[in-house]
Design an enzyme around this catalytic site. Structure first.
Site, mmCIF file in Angstrom:
data_model
loop_
_atom_site.group_PDB
_atom_site.id
_atom_site.type_symbol
_atom_site.label_atom_id
_atom_site.label_comp_id
_atom_site.label_asym_id
_atom_site.label_seq_id
_atom_site.Cartn_x
_atom_site.Cartn_y
_atom_site.Cartn_z
ATOM 1 N N LYS A 143 19.885 108.161 -42.522
ATOM 2 C CA LYS A 143 19.154 107.384 -41.710
ATOM 3 C C LYS A 143 19.461 107.196 -40.432
ATOM 4 O O LYS A 143 20.720 108.447 -40.377
ATOM 5 C CB LYS A 143 20.437 105.815 -42.520
ATOM 6 N N SER A 197 20.560 97.005 -43.495
ATOM 7 C CA SER A 197 19.994 97.397 -42.484
ATOM 8 C C SER A 197 19.476 99.404 -43.279
ATOM 9 O O SER A 197 18.554 99.092 -42.142
ATOM 10 C CB SER A 197 21.105 97.341 -41.557
ATOM 11 N N SER A 257 24.002 96.542 -47.041
ATOM 12 C CA SER A 257 23.067 97.627 -45.900
ATOM 13 C C SER A 257 21.713 98.135 -47.153
ATOM 14 O O SER A 257 21.287 99.155 -46.797
ATOM 15 C CB SER A 257 23.109 97.774 -44.201
#
Lengths: 488, 482
Positions: free
Chosen positions: A82, A157, A181
């Protein structure tokens, strides 16, 4: 051949390496090709690290020749990272205009661990800006699409990471989880993700959103893949003062040894279904309670009186911490600065207005408000008290049950173009994932079947502190029984 | 109307540590800009603070030396504000649960004992430094140097308990001295190791309610503190006399102009939005650690002063002067140790240190440790006086030369031929010559003008370049003038 390579589990890859069925370089190339081919469709990757990945693959291939036996399980395993996890000399933007060309000065603890384990880092994945969002629509570099159905969002996210795994663009991925997330996008994309006990995985080198909640979480197609990835990165790090100095028990080697949930007590709360849950999610969840029982577990309705305050509590604490964590992006340093430099105040406020997205601005304003004098007691202090009550609810509950089960999300993945201008409504999408974050408990989301329009359901199991190994083992039993994970 | 001032001081002291408060960067003044920085003190994304145990120890030491209650549980918070020298956009500081509560520092002003009562001592990290404008390398812009960012500070906050600028500056001197004694802060105000803000209000004499408080910042010497407070008391008194309202505000002291100017008013005051620092655990301190630190605490100035009085028989005044600076006291004790210890020695030494050594420090504008001679050299010099090698007056000249050249006393005595003349055979001819040359004075002396004896002594000393043994000169002159 290529498609097949991209679907293999970590264990299958290791077995194939041992039998020399293919090399790490071949595998890595297959993934890189897949990303190149499909990224225009899904936008999961912001950047691939092709040359470094191939270099590492070459190294692994050499190791496989020289001393294959001493290689850790993650060696030669392609992983996507990420974009809020720092890798030295690589751009790390947190999907924000503010950091669009910011190069990391050092690597995060988890990256060091992955490098020590000779995992192959493929690239950095798209996300909601500064990890704020549940749809991955808040990226400064465009939304990510759900590979199950590209008209739908992948969740957020960590949407890019979830998409990368679900679309076979990476074997496993790292996301971060502040209020759900990794779990919610895993649920939306039909994969598995673990948010460990707070402090299990060092936050050193992870761009902060809400410090008292942030955790790195591994995402994979199977519980076993998640377990391997978790074991490679968990453990004490003296650079993170909140890091737990507590033994990490391995789950990966005992997963196969358990077949039933005999003697396990699984709690749930019927009060969870009072508002905002879609009927299909509710049906799917009630179905899985029967599954638990058929596997030998006792299912028990428990009282978690304060859990429905979770979202309110979270949306006070997380923005408050975020408002401070994001103050360093002021236009004085880093990559972006507003042209309006007529005064220091203007330079700072214009830079922040220009380069933060709407959701980030909204949360900073919210956080600033709840901390401001006159409102601190009414909001922030009260939220801390609620947090304590939620924690106590869980502690009490875990005296009676081994795990608490919930749907991961009140709905399946919503449509990408679905307009929802009510942020409060959007925040309710986190109602199931947020409580474990607030309490710092480990929680895992795994696929739990598909809806009529073929979108994945997810089920969440919350465990007691430090019980990731048990949580993974139980999730594995469930995974085998449900059988909706992608076979590899 | 007659007014009474009420003053409280907030003193920031930079802790003597090898490294910064939350990272391992060097805590050292005067390094190349931004060279002592790392991701943590630069506030780079992903960086996390890691507490420096020694800084905590230093803060506890200060707390113990200032008679505070050390709190076993204290909490770091974030103090949020925007400024270009504040890398994270917040300062990690202690707020509602500081490390030390209470405390007292006893001072004496105009022979009146005053107990300065402390409210608290809390820990915090320093911010960076801005270099503005006019230097050639800046080209009119502003540069940020973050070497100082993250340096450990303690903020020592008094209650509003002082009534004059003199009390405030006496307290500050005493505070600095104590912190230097225990090696917690070097106290260098010019380098910013010790910084002082003053809260000043006035009220009619006899009134019990506090007046509106004004905070004066930016004072970096004892003189500035005293002048700024005096100015502020005067300014506020004038305002009240003219029926003007005092505004609660923060003012900056301008030492060049000798005035304070408004920095910000209450209306535009900061809302720092404190909240507990989520990246750090609360600070839990073991009682045994506090006891250990207490046991190893260096002797404090008041205790040392009493010891000088008790053990060395020094007058209170001398003991006070010698202990009012850690380095002076250390110099005195080193010199005393080099001499054979007797009360007489101590008083002689004390006189010499106060009169000559401290005079030299003042004349040369150096601290006692920066003089070109050390305590051993001084002790040696005084030994030469004691054993009659030189006389006291010559010793004063020699110590000047020592300060000037750094030469050892013996070398100076030899090269300048300063050995005392104590043999009558050397002095007698000189005296006879003087008597012969000054018949008029001899006549006057003999007819009763006793004061002229000094004239003959002076002439003899002049002729011997001050080297003659004064006792011997007296004796020989008396005999010769009979």
């Amino acid at each position: 051949m290529i498609n097949e390579l991209n679907t293999l589990s970590i264990k299958k890859i290791q077995q194939a390496y041992a039998k020399k069925e293919f090399s790490a370089t071949e595998l890595t190339q297959a993934y890189l090709d897949k990303i190149k081919q499909e990224n225009p469709n899904y936008n999961a990757f912001l950047q691939t690290q092709e040359s470094q990945a191939l270099e590492k693959a070459k190294f692994v291939d050499q190791q496989l020749k020289d001393n294959a036996d001493s290689l850790p399980p993650m060696a030669g395993i392609p992983i996507a990272i990420k974009d809020n996890i720092l890798q030295k000399d690589e751009i790390c933007s947190a999907a924000s205009q503010f950091l669009k060309s910011y190069k990391a000065q050092y690597s995060a603890h988890v990256i060091e661990k992955l490098q020590d384990n000779h995992a192959i880092i493929l690239g950095r994945t798209n996300m909601d800006e500064f990890a704020m969002g549940s749809a991955n629509k808040n990226s400064a570099f465009g939304p990510v699409k759900n590979p199950i159905n590209p008209d739908h969002v992948p969740g957020g996210s960590s949407g890019g990471s979830a998409c990368a795994v679900a679309a076979n663009q990476s074997c496993v991925a790292l996301g971060t989880d502040t209020g759900g997330s990794v779990r919610q996008p895993a649920s939306f994309c039909g994969i598995t993700a673990l948010k460990p006990t707070y402090g299990r995985i060092s936050r050193y080198g992870v761009i902060a959103f809400a410090s008292s909640l942030d955790q790195v979480g591994p995402m994979g197609k199977t519980v076993e893949d998640v377990a391997y990835t978790y074991e490679a990165i968990a453990g004490y790090d003296q650079r993170d003062s909140k890091s737990l100095n507590h033994t990490v028990k391995k789950a990966s080697d005992k997963l196969e040894k358990q077949d039933s949930l005999k003697d396990k007590v699984i709690g749930y709360s019927s009060a969870f279904f009072n508002h905002g849950v879609s009927d299909e999610v509710k049906d799917n969840f009630l179905q899985s309670l029967k599954h638990f029982e058929s596997l030998g577990a006792h299912v028990q309705d428990i009282d978690l009186a304060h859990l429905h305050y979770g979202v309110s509590c979270y949306y006070v604490i997380a923005p408050a911490e975020a408002s401070a964590n994001l103050a360093r992006y002021d236009g004085i340093r880093y990559t972006q600065r507003s042209d309006d430099s007529s005064s220091i105040a203007n330079l700072i406020s214009s830079s922040r207005s220009e380069f933060f997205g709407d959701e980030v601005c909204r949360r900073i304003l919210l956080g600033t408000f709840v901390l401001s004098s006159g409102f601190y007691d009414a909001y922030y202090l009260k939220a801390l008290k609620v947090r304590n009550l939620i924690q106590q609810d869980f502690i009490e509950a875990f005296k009676k049950v081994d795990y608490i089960a919930t749907p991961t999300s009140p709905t399946t993945a919503f449509k990408l173009n679905q307009q929802n201008n009510d942020p409060l409504q959007k925040y309710l999408a986190d109602m199931y994932t947020v409580p474990a974050s607030i309490a710092g408990l480990p929680a895992i989301s795994l696929p739990n079947g598909r809806s009529d329009n073929n979108l994945p359901f997810g089920i969440q199991l919350i465990g007691s502190y430090y019980t990731e190994d048990d949580l993974l083992t139980t999730a594995h039993v469930l995974e085998k029984a449900i059988g909706f994970h992608q076979q590899g | 109307m007659k007014y009474e001032a009420v003053i409280g001081l907030e003193v920031h002291a930079q802790l003597n540590t090898q490294t910064k408060l939350f990272c391992r960067c060097k805590n050292e003044y005067g390094q190349e800009a931004n060279s002592a920085t790392c991701p943590v003190c630069l506030g780079l994304p992903g960086a996390l603070p890691k507490i420096n145990q020694f800084a905590i120890e230093q803060a506890i030491k200060a707390g113990l030396a200032l008679n505070c209650n050390i709190q076993l549980n204290s909490v770091f918070s974030r103090k949020n504000y925007f400024y270009p020298d504040l890398p994270k956009g917040y300062q990690i500081s202690q707020f509602d649960k500081p490390l030390c509560l209470g405390g007292q520092v006893d001072i004496e002003v105009n022979e009146e004992a005053v107990g300065v009562v402390l409210e608290r001592i809390h820990m915090e990290e320093d911010a960076g430094k801005l270099l503005h404008g006019d230097s050639s390398e800046n080209k009119g812009g502003s540069l940020v140097d973050l070497n100082r960012a993250g340096v450990p500070l303690i903020e020592i906050v008094t209650t509003p308990c002082m009534n004059s600028a003199e009390q405030a500056s006496t307290y500050l001197k005493k505070l600095r001295n104590i912190l230097r004694y225990i090696d917690v802060c070097d106290g260098n105000m010019e380098e910013g190791s010790l910084r002082c803000d003053a809260n000043v209000s006035i009220r009619p004499v006899g009134s019990q309610t506090l007046g509106t408080k004004v905070e004066v910042k930016n004072m970096n010497s004892f003189k500035h503190v005293q002048k700024a407070i005096e100015y502020e008391i005067e300014r506020q008194s004038l305002a009240l006399d003219n029926n003007e309202e005092i505004h609660q505000e923060t003012r900056l002291w301008n030492p060049e102009k000798g005035i304070s100017i408004t920095m910000r008013s209450k209306e535009e005051s900061n809302d720092y939005r404190y909240f507990p620092e989520p990246d750090l655990k609360a600070l839990d301190i073991e009682q045994t650690w506090i006891e250990e630190i207490k046991e190893n605490l260096a002797e404090l100035p008041d205790a040392k002063k009493q010891r000088y009085i008790d053990d060395y028989g020094l007058p209170s005044y001398d003991a006070g002067v010698l202990t009012s600076d850690k380095d002076v006291a250390a110099f005195f004790e080193h010199a005393l140790n080099a001499l054979s210890v007797s009360e007489k020695n101590a008083k002689n030494l004390s006189n010499f240190v106060m009169a000559e050594v401290l005079r030299l420090c003042k004349e040369l504008s150096v601290s006692i440790n920066d003089l070109k001679f050390n305590a051993q050299d001084l002790a040696q010099l005084l030994k030469y006086v004691a054993d009659g090698t030189i006389n006291g007056k010559i010793a004063k000249d020699i110590v000047d030369t020592m300060a000037e050249t750094g030469e050892k006393p013996q070398a100076i005595i030899e090269s300048k031929g300063l050995k005392q003349l104590s043999d009558p055979k050397d002095i007698q001819p000189i005296i006879e010559q003087i008597i012969q040359n000054n018949p008029k004075q001899v006549e006057q002396y003999k007819s009763g003008k006793d004061k002229l004896f000094g004239f003959f002594v002076g002439q003899t000393m002049k002729e011997t370049k001050g080297k003659a043994n004064p006792g011997m000169v007296n004796q020989l002159l008396k005999d010769a003038l009979k």
